[in-house]
Design a protein around this motif. Structure first.
Motif, PDB file in Angstrom:
ATOM      1  N   LEU A  95      -7.547   5.038  -5.611  1.00 43.36           N
ATOM      2  CA  LEU A  95      -7.289   6.477  -5.998  1.00 43.36           C
ATOM      3  C   LEU A  95      -6.032   6.716  -5.232  1.00 43.36           C
ATOM      4  N   ALA A  96      -6.209   6.675  -3.715  1.00 44.02           N
ATOM      5  CA  ALA A  96      -5.240   6.860  -2.666  1.00 44.02           C
ATOM      6  C   ALA A  96      -4.135   5.907  -2.622  1.00 44.02           C
ATOM      7  N   GLY A  97      -4.164   4.524  -3.208  1.00 45.71           N
ATOM      8  CA  GLY A  97      -3.299   3.678  -3.204  1.00 45.71           C
ATOM      9  C   GLY A  97      -3.285   2.748  -1.871  1.00 45.71           C
ATOM     10  N   THR A  98      -4.449   2.611  -1.598  1.00 50.09           N
ATOM     11  CA  THR A  98      -4.663   1.766  -0.186  1.00 50.09           C
ATOM     12  C   THR A  98      -5.845   0.532  -0.678  1.00 50.09           C
TER      13      THR A  98
ATOM     14  N   ASN B 291      -8.625  -1.926  -6.317  1.00 51.24           N
ATOM     15  CA  ASN B 291      -7.295  -2.526  -6.729  1.00 51.24           C
ATOM     16  C   ASN B 291      -7.028  -3.409  -5.865  1.00 51.24           C
ATOM     17  N   LYS B 292      -7.112  -3.005  -4.475  1.00 50.39           N
ATOM     18  CA  LYS B 292      -6.766  -3.876  -3.445  1.00 50.39           C
ATOM     19  C   LYS B 292      -8.050  -4.084  -2.501  1.00 50.39           C
ATOM     20  N   LEU B 293      -8.614  -5.478  -2.552  1.00 50.33           N
ATOM     21  CA  LEU B 293      -9.683  -5.635  -1.790  1.00 50.33           C
ATOM     22  C   LEU B 293      -9.529  -6.765  -0.746  1.00 50.33           C
TER      23      LEU B 293
ATOM     24  N   LEU C  25       0.732  -1.108   0.013  1.00 49.68           N
ATOM     25  CA  LEU C  25      -0.005  -0.082  -0.177  1.00 49.68           C
ATOM     26  C   LEU C  25       1.080   1.377   0.066  1.00 49.68           C
ATOM     27  N   ASP C  26       0.169   2.200  -0.604  1.00 49.24           N
ATOM     28  CA  ASP C  26       1.026   3.513  -0.580  1.00 49.24           C
ATOM     29  C   ASP C  26       0.970   4.266   0.717  1.00 49.24           C
TER      30      ASP C  26
ATOM     31  N   GLU D 243     -17.895  -3.632  -6.224  1.00 48.57           N
ATOM     32  CA  GLU D 243     -16.606  -3.245  -5.252  1.00 48.57           C
ATOM     33  C   GLU D 243     -15.478  -3.890  -5.807  1.00 48.57           C
ATOM     34  N   ARG D 244     -15.551  -5.202  -6.087  1.00 49.89           N
ATOM     35  CA  ARG D 244     -14.290  -5.690  -6.665  1.00 49.89           C
ATOM     36  C   ARG D 244     -13.759  -4.747  -7.880  1.00 49.89           C
ATOM     37  N   GLY D 245     -14.545  -4.701  -8.759  1.00 46.39           N
ATOM     38  CA  GLY D 245     -14.242  -3.856  -9.829  1.00 46.39           C
ATOM     39  C   GLY D 245     -13.535  -2.636  -9.873  1.00 46.39           C
TER      40      GLY D 245
END
Lengths: 225, 447
Positions: B117-120, B138-140, B89-90, B133-135
């Motif tokens: 967008l925030a990288g988390t 990026n990280k779920l 994670l960013d 939600e999955r779509g």
């Protein structure tokens, strides 16, 4: 037929091999020897293959099964076929706690007895137990059918939703909101089909049906601030 | 009273601190209805919290970093212990689990958009994984809950991590509720329940009963997912030292620890306000457990419950956490409890900022509802943008503090950067009381 000796091959490699089998595999029949009570055998399968485990298994054998048929030539530890989605799991011996827990589909057949919490929170799975089941079975069971050819223990079907419970023998006690219900022709039809598929010669007419009284379905929401 | 005393000073009416107006109102409500109060959110009572800690900053003995120029990194990797694919994670601020059902589909989508967008990462909840939600995430992180609503191996393998929920801070020892108003056709289908019933989630997992069983359950989940994804264990703030120890023993890659300020979609008010510990009291004990096991930083610690800004994030890092999770704050960023809906909050008998009847599905902001008309009020793209902005601000704030303490990574913050304003906070966080080198319970000191 493919044979794997679990004393020679690690659990990870056994499961990885079974997971690699696609719907189109030609290697559809597998035998696992010397399971010796290992946990998580043949869990997460997703192909129309037949796996025979030659011995007793530990926890969560055939967990989350999809499509596959898993035969256990022994007894099964806790959580056998937990969260099964489809396919068939057949246990020649007894099953420990939580057999078929949260299962969404498929057929689980236990030719011996099942321990407590059989079918707990079941969500569409069909379970047929040739023998008896333990206490708190079908707790919060949502849907699907639980057929018991023997007796049921205490608090059967506590906080039940829409699952159907069929018991041939005695029921030690019913759980909260679980009641005996009328056996109508459509229920006899379901029961007849399940008994036949599970290889039981029990007569459907000997069973009683239990289900939810649906009295716990709603709080008095006008009062819930 | 005779005329002689008519103009004498009168005794001022004094409200009882014990039987205050809100307490008496609740007694009257209980007497009239015969049912306990159900609400959403976390503990509302005043608790020792991060506001009771201050950073010391750099001075003669510490060298600060230049505010906007010198590097202060914020990345974190979760799940390094066993998983082949840890989560990178960013920023160390994740989105906590909130269910589709409790939240609308567009609200879940917005959480995914903002987090991405925030990288988390963002997290599912008690109700399964939706395609939206999955779509959009990026990280779920896929929650594995006692109810197992919607649980299936396909989604399990689509997840970037699995979070086994043992408990949550708002109700350690309690199961979830989703009342009938929010059980729409789609929610009912996903949970395999009749439409419109008041859904109760179990408080215990159906197929394991203790840490020894859980160790085997984790083995099964790892086998199904080929040991690829991290497995988190989430616990409420009950007995953090022992809970963390047992979670590590059971094989967790990450421990998620949720204090009593952490929100819930719905449960009894008496539960929220009286069970569990504030997160301030939990972090150091969890870190101590990890240190005693030699696992601090190897098993990552994510903490949650009342985190609101970058200062809170920095304080969690300084106390030893690897990351934080936000839930309530994320909903507020999306628009929950916004004063622009004040007239409608008033019509519901409440006011903006106090609205907590999320379970009733009448949320004017269109977030905690399944009502199609109310849902239209919420734009998931705008919501995602707002959440991203908020996460960015929190990160900048935390970096500002870290640089002031001379730290080039948020994880370099340490307890020695803090002081406590109250004895309670000093004792709970094991941080010296401001102006002293002492805290209650400090080894080799007397009270």
């Amino acid at each position: 037929m493919q044979t794997i000796d679990m004393q020679e091959v690690s659990l990870r490699d056994v499961n990885a091999t079974l997971h690699e089998q696609a719907e189109t595999t030609n290697q559809t029949t597998w035998t696992l020897e010397n399971p010796k009570g290992a946990h998580a055998i043949a869990c997460g399968l997703d192909a129309p293959i037949e796996v025979t485990v030659k011995g007793s298994t530990g926890y969560y054998c055939a967990g989350m099964n999809q499509q596959a048929t898993v035969n256990i030539k022994g007894s099964a530890g806790p959580g056998v076929a937990e969260n099964m989605m489809s396919g068939t799991v057949i246990i020649d011996g007894d099953a420990s706690q939580y057999a078929g827990a949260t299962g969404h589909g498929g057929l689980l057949v236990i030719k011996g007895n099942a321990s407590s919490r059989c079918g707990i929170s079941m969500k569409g799975i069909d379970i047929v137990v040739h023998g008896n089941i333990g206490h708190m079975s079908a707790f919060m069971a949502q849907s699907g059918n639980l057929v018991v050819c023997g007796d049921a223990g205490e608090a059967l079907g506590d906080s039940l939703y829409e699952a159907r419970l069929f018991v041939r023998g005695s029921v030690k006690s019913l759980g909260a909101d679980c009641i005996e219900k009328e056996m109508r022709p459509e229920h006899l039809e379901i029961l007849t089909d399940l008994l036949e598929r599970a290889g039981s010669d029990a007569k459907p007419s000997e069973f009683k049906r239990y289900g939810s009284a649906r009295k716990l379905y709603n709080f008095n929401i006008d009062n819930a601030y | 009273m005779n005329d002689e005393h008519a103009s004498a000073p009168r005794t001022t009416p004094i409200q009882s601190a014990t039987f205050s107006n809100p307490v008496n109102a609740e007694i009257r409500r209980s007497a009239a209805t015969g049912i306990y109060d159900i609400r959403g959110g976390g503990a509302k009572r005043k608790l020792p919290h991060f506001d009771d800690l201050l950073f010391l900053g750099a001075s003669m003995s510490r060298y600060p970093l230049e505010g906007y120029r010198e590097k202060c990194t914020t990345s974190v990797t979760l799940g390094t212990r066993f998983a082949a694919n840890p989560i990178e994670l960013d920023i160390p601020i994740t989105i906590a689990g909130m269910s589709f059902g409790a939240l609308s589909g567009p609200a879940k989508e917005a959480l995914g958009r903002g987090a991405t967008l925030a990288g988390t990462s963002t997290t599912t909840g008690d109700g399964g994984m939706t395609n939206e939600e999955r779509g959009h995430s990026n990280k779920l992180v896929y929650q594995y809950l006692p109810s197992r609503y919607g649980m299936n191996p396909v989604d399990l393998r689509r997840a970037d991590a699995i979070e086994i929920v043992v408990g949550q801070g708002a109700k350690p020892g309690g199961g979830g509720m989703l009342l009938g108003q929010k059980i729409s056709d789609r929610v009912a289908e996903m949970r395999n329940l009749p439409k419109g019933i008041d859904q109760r989630s179990a408080c215990r997992h159906p197929d394991w009963t203790g840490p020894d069983d859980l160790e085997i359950k984790i083995l099964e989940l790892r086998e199904i997912t080929a040991w690829k994804v991290p497995i988190y264990i989430k616990v409420g703030g009950a007995r953090p030292y022992f809970d963390t120890t047992l979670a590590v023993k059971a094989g967790a890659d990450v421990v998620v620890l949720d204090g009593m300020q952490g929100g819930t979609a719905a449960t009894q008010d008496v539960f929220i306000e009286n069970v569990g510990q504030p997160i301030l009291a939990c972090i150091r004990e969890a870190v101590r457990a990890l240190q005693d096991l030699g696992m601090h930083r190897e098993v990552q610690l994510v903490v949650s419950g009342g985190i609101r800004n970058g200062a809170d994030v920095a304080k969690c890092m300084a106390l030893g956490a690897d990351a934080v999770a936000i839930g309530t704050a994320a909903l507020i960023a999306l628009g929950d409890n916004d004063p622009k809906w004040e007239a409608e909050y008033n019509a519901l008998g409440t006011t903006a900022g106090a609205y907590d009847d999320w379970h009733e599905g009448q949320d004017p902001a269109g977030i905690t509802t399944q009502d199609p008309e109310l849902m239209k009020r919420f734009d998931p793209i705008e919501g995602g943008r707002r959440l991203n902005n908020y996460l960015k601000v929190m990160t900048l704030e935390a970096q500002t503090i870290a640089r002031a303490c001379g730290k080039s990574h948020l994880h370099n913050l340490e307890p020695e950067d803090l002081c406590a304003l109250t004895l309670e906070a000093a004792a709970m966080a094991k941080i010296p009381l401001a102006g002293t080198d002492w805290y209650p319970g400090k080894p080799n000191t007397s009270f």
